[in-house]
Design a protein around this motif. Sequence first.
Motif, PDB file in Angstrom:
ATOM      1  N   LYS A 145      19.211  49.300  32.701  1.00 21.46           N
ATOM      2  CA  LYS A 145      18.611  50.490  32.060  1.00 21.46           C
ATOM      3  C   LYS A 145      17.204  50.594  32.009  1.00 21.46           C
ATOM      4  CE  LYS A 145      22.019  53.069  29.466  1.00 21.46           C
ATOM      5  NZ  LYS A 145      22.871  53.130  28.381  1.00 21.46           N
ATOM      6  N   ALA A 146      16.463  49.220  31.533  1.00 18.70           N
ATOM      7  CA  ALA A 146      15.128  49.028  31.391  1.00 18.70           C
ATOM      8  C   ALA A 146      14.559  49.091  32.813  1.00 18.70           C
ATOM      9  CB  ALA A 146      14.734  47.593  30.813  1.00 18.70           C
ATOM     10  N   LEU A 147      15.243  48.400  33.783  1.00 23.88           N
ATOM     11  CA  LEU A 147      14.697  48.455  35.150  1.00 23.88           C
ATOM     12  C   LEU A 147      14.823  49.620  35.747  1.00 23.88           C
ATOM     13  CD1 LEU A 147      14.336  45.747  36.806  1.00 23.88           C
ATOM     14  CD2 LEU A 147      16.424  46.208  38.089  1.00 23.88           C
ATOM     15  N   GLU A 148      15.791  50.715  35.637  1.00 22.82           N
ATOM     16  CA  GLU A 148      15.852  51.962  36.038  1.00 22.82           C
ATOM     17  C   GLU A 148      14.515  52.619  35.438  1.00 22.82           C
ATOM     18  OE1 GLU A 148      19.361  53.645  34.996  1.00 22.82           O
ATOM     19  OE2 GLU A 148      20.809  52.517  36.438  1.00 22.82           O
ATOM     20  N   ASN A 149      14.254  52.446  34.134  1.00 22.40           N
ATOM     21  CA  ASN A 149      13.413  53.299  33.475  1.00 22.40           C
ATOM     22  C   ASN A 149      11.873  52.727  34.013  1.00 22.40           C
ATOM     23  OD1 ASN A 149      15.167  54.747  31.947  1.00 22.40           O
ATOM     24  ND2 ASN A 149      15.001  53.179  30.270  1.00 22.40           N
ATOM     25  N   SER A 150      11.931  51.736  34.134  1.00 24.99           N
ATOM     26  CA  SER A 150      10.439  51.290  34.643  1.00 24.99           C
ATOM     27  C   SER A 150      10.194  51.690  36.014  1.00 24.99           C
ATOM     28  CB  SER A 150      10.437  49.628  34.453  1.00 24.99           C
ATOM     29  OG  SER A 150      11.163  49.057  35.689  1.00 24.99           O
ATOM     30  N   ARG A 151      11.233  51.717  36.782  1.00 31.37           N
ATOM     31  CA  ARG A 151      11.158  52.416  38.236  1.00 31.37           C
ATOM     32  C   ARG A 151      10.654  54.053  38.043  1.00 31.37           C
ATOM     33  NH1 ARG A 151      16.018  50.254  40.538  1.00 31.37           N
ATOM     34  NH2 ARG A 151      15.398  48.403  41.606  1.00 31.37           N
ATOM     35  N   ARG A 152      11.406  54.475  37.095  1.00 37.66           N
ATOM     36  CA  ARG A 152      11.247  56.001  36.808  1.00 37.66           C
ATOM     37  C   ARG A 152       9.623  56.336  36.423  1.00 37.66           C
ATOM     38  NH1 ARG A 152      10.730  58.785  32.582  1.00 37.66           N
ATOM     39  NH2 ARG A 152      11.724  57.443  31.144  1.00 37.66           N
ATOM     40  N   ILE A 153       9.300  55.464  35.451  1.00 35.42           N
ATOM     41  CA  ILE A 153       8.012  55.429  35.051  1.00 35.42           C
ATOM     42  C   ILE A 153       6.874  55.167  35.961  1.00 35.42           C
ATOM     43  CG2 ILE A 153       6.224  54.685  33.232  1.00 35.42           C
ATOM     44  CD1 ILE A 153       8.653  53.827  31.428  1.00 35.42           C
ATOM     45  N   ALA A 154       7.050  54.424  36.857  1.00 35.88           N
ATOM     46  CA  ALA A 154       6.184  53.832  38.123  1.00 35.88           C
ATOM     47  C   ALA A 154       6.147  55.158  39.122  1.00 35.88           C
ATOM     48  CB  ALA A 154       6.755  52.745  38.796  1.00 35.88           C
ATOM     49  N   HIS A 155       7.559  55.874  39.171  1.00 37.93           N
ATOM     50  CA  HIS A 155       7.539  56.874  40.161  1.00 37.93           C
ATOM     51  C   HIS A 155       7.010  58.150  39.499  1.00 37.93           C
ATOM     52  CE1 HIS A 155       9.253  60.498  41.634  1.00 37.93           C
ATOM     53  NE2 HIS A 155       9.709  59.900  42.831  1.00 37.93           N
ATOM     54  N   ASP A 156       6.878  58.382  38.392  1.00 38.65           N
ATOM     55  CA  ASP A 156       6.082  59.312  37.853  1.00 38.65           C
ATOM     56  C   ASP A 156       4.704  59.348  38.012  1.00 38.65           C
ATOM     57  OD1 ASP A 156       8.610  60.669  37.179  1.00 38.65           O
ATOM     58  OD2 ASP A 156       8.189  60.222  35.119  1.00 38.65           O
ATOM     59  N   LEU A 157       4.196  57.893  37.560  1.00 39.09           N
ATOM     60  CA  LEU A 157       2.935  57.851  37.970  1.00 39.09           C
ATOM     61  C   LEU A 157       2.153  57.833  39.193  1.00 39.09           C
ATOM     62  CD1 LEU A 157       2.318  54.526  35.532  1.00 39.09           C
ATOM     63  CD2 LEU A 157       1.310  57.058  35.122  1.00 39.09           C
ATOM     64  N   LEU A 158       3.211  57.405  40.045  1.00 39.15           N
ATOM     65  CA  LEU A 158       2.882  57.375  41.798  1.00 39.15           C
ATOM     66  C   LEU A 158       4.040  57.413  42.584  1.00 39.15           C
ATOM     67  CD1 LEU A 158       0.500  57.905  43.754  1.00 39.15           C
ATOM     68  CD2 LEU A 158       0.553  55.502  44.061  1.00 39.15           C
ATOM     69  N   PRO A 159       4.385  58.515  43.143  1.00 37.07           N
ATOM     70  CA  PRO A 159       5.822  58.336  43.865  1.00 37.07           C
ATOM     71  C   PRO A 159       5.544  57.374  44.995  1.00 37.07           C
ATOM     72  CG  PRO A 159       5.206  60.593  43.777  1.00 37.07           C
ATOM     73  CD  PRO A 159       4.041  59.768  43.176  1.00 37.07           C
ATOM     74  N   PRO A 160       6.554  56.536  45.217  1.00 40.49           N
ATOM     75  CA  PRO A 160       6.324  55.373  46.093  1.00 40.49           C
ATOM     76  C   PRO A 160       6.384  55.947  47.651  1.00 40.49           C
ATOM     77  CG  PRO A 160       8.433  55.013  44.686  1.00 40.49           C
ATOM     78  CD  PRO A 160       7.859  56.420  44.293  1.00 40.49           C
ATOM     79  N   VAL A 161       7.117  57.248  47.786  1.00 42.80           N
ATOM     80  CA  VAL A 161       6.993  57.803  48.984  1.00 42.80           C
ATOM     81  C   VAL A 161       5.558  58.285  49.418  1.00 42.80           C
ATOM     82  CG1 VAL A 161       7.330  60.327  48.303  1.00 42.80           C
ATOM     83  CG2 VAL A 161       7.951  59.630  50.616  1.00 42.80           C
TER      84      VAL A 161
END
Length: 263
Positions: free
Chosen positions: A118-134
């Motif tokens: 879950k922590a991993l998923e959340n950290s991905r989501r937070i990073a995505h919100d900051l700057l989408p990887p795409v």
Amino acid sequence: MEVTHLAVDQIIKAFLFILFAFFSVFLTLVLFFYFSRKKIVKIAVEKKNQELHYQKEILQSVIQTQEDERMRIAQDLHDDISSKLNVVSLNTHLLKTPNLSEAEYAEIIDNIVTLTKKALENSRRIAHDLLPPVFEKFGLHAAIEELVLEFSSAKNVQIEYVNDLDFSSLETNKQLHIFRILQELLNNSIRHGKSTNISITFVSKNKQNTCFYSDNGVGFKTNFGNQKRGIGMQNIESRINFLGGYINVQSEIDKGVQIEFNF
Ligand SMILES: Nc1ncnc2c1ncn2[C@@H]1O[C@H](COP(=O)(O)OP(=O)(O)OP(=O)(O)O)[C@@H](O)[C@H]1O
Ligand SMILES: [Mg+2]
């Protein structure tokens, strides 16, 4: 002899006359500048004050956004990452407990695995919100496509996105400004406008990169009068300033919003 005297006399007279004329013009100019100086200075000071006020507004909104953003990230990190890692840490310590039964051991391991995931998923989501990887991988066009998809799948809205421009020649930070502008416009259209149809079109107009944005929402009075613009719109303006473009926002109650900006 007399003729030469006369000529010298006339030359001196003409010279004096020209000198006098010059002096008069000079005096008039000095007087003119002296009297109009105050007015010009006053106008210039007023203009400068207005500019400073505008810059101050923009700076304040940038600082405010930065603070809001920091608060949001801090909250996300605290609620979605730190709290989970805390429990992971507790569970890891529990593993040291002597004489654990096999079932207890399995349960603790299970907890650790679930929480880390879950922590991993959340950290991905937070990073995505900051700057989408795409955005980083494929640039602005793909990022807008993804943004449009996210909005139209999550909200009850149809978004048409057409792009005739090649964004790849734009610097990355400029592309990011455009992305953030569209994020804010879309958020506003849905949050305030309750729009069901949105259109985003990038074209070259008079050799200028231009974006036409419109929604079919409830619209608003663009003439804010004394009412303050929100931070969102102020940020858009400062981003447009940075892009060296201009923005024109047209809206009326019940007539949606039509926006044109270039960069
Ligand atoms: N697409 C829209 N449809 C209807 N009203 C809008 C739209 N965009 C902006 N507005 C109006 O303009 C106001 C200012 O918008 P702005 O984005 O600056 O601030 P905000 O959205 O209220 O707050 P913030 O963006 O800072 O969270 C909004 O409160 C809303 O009344
Ligand atoms: Mg807003």
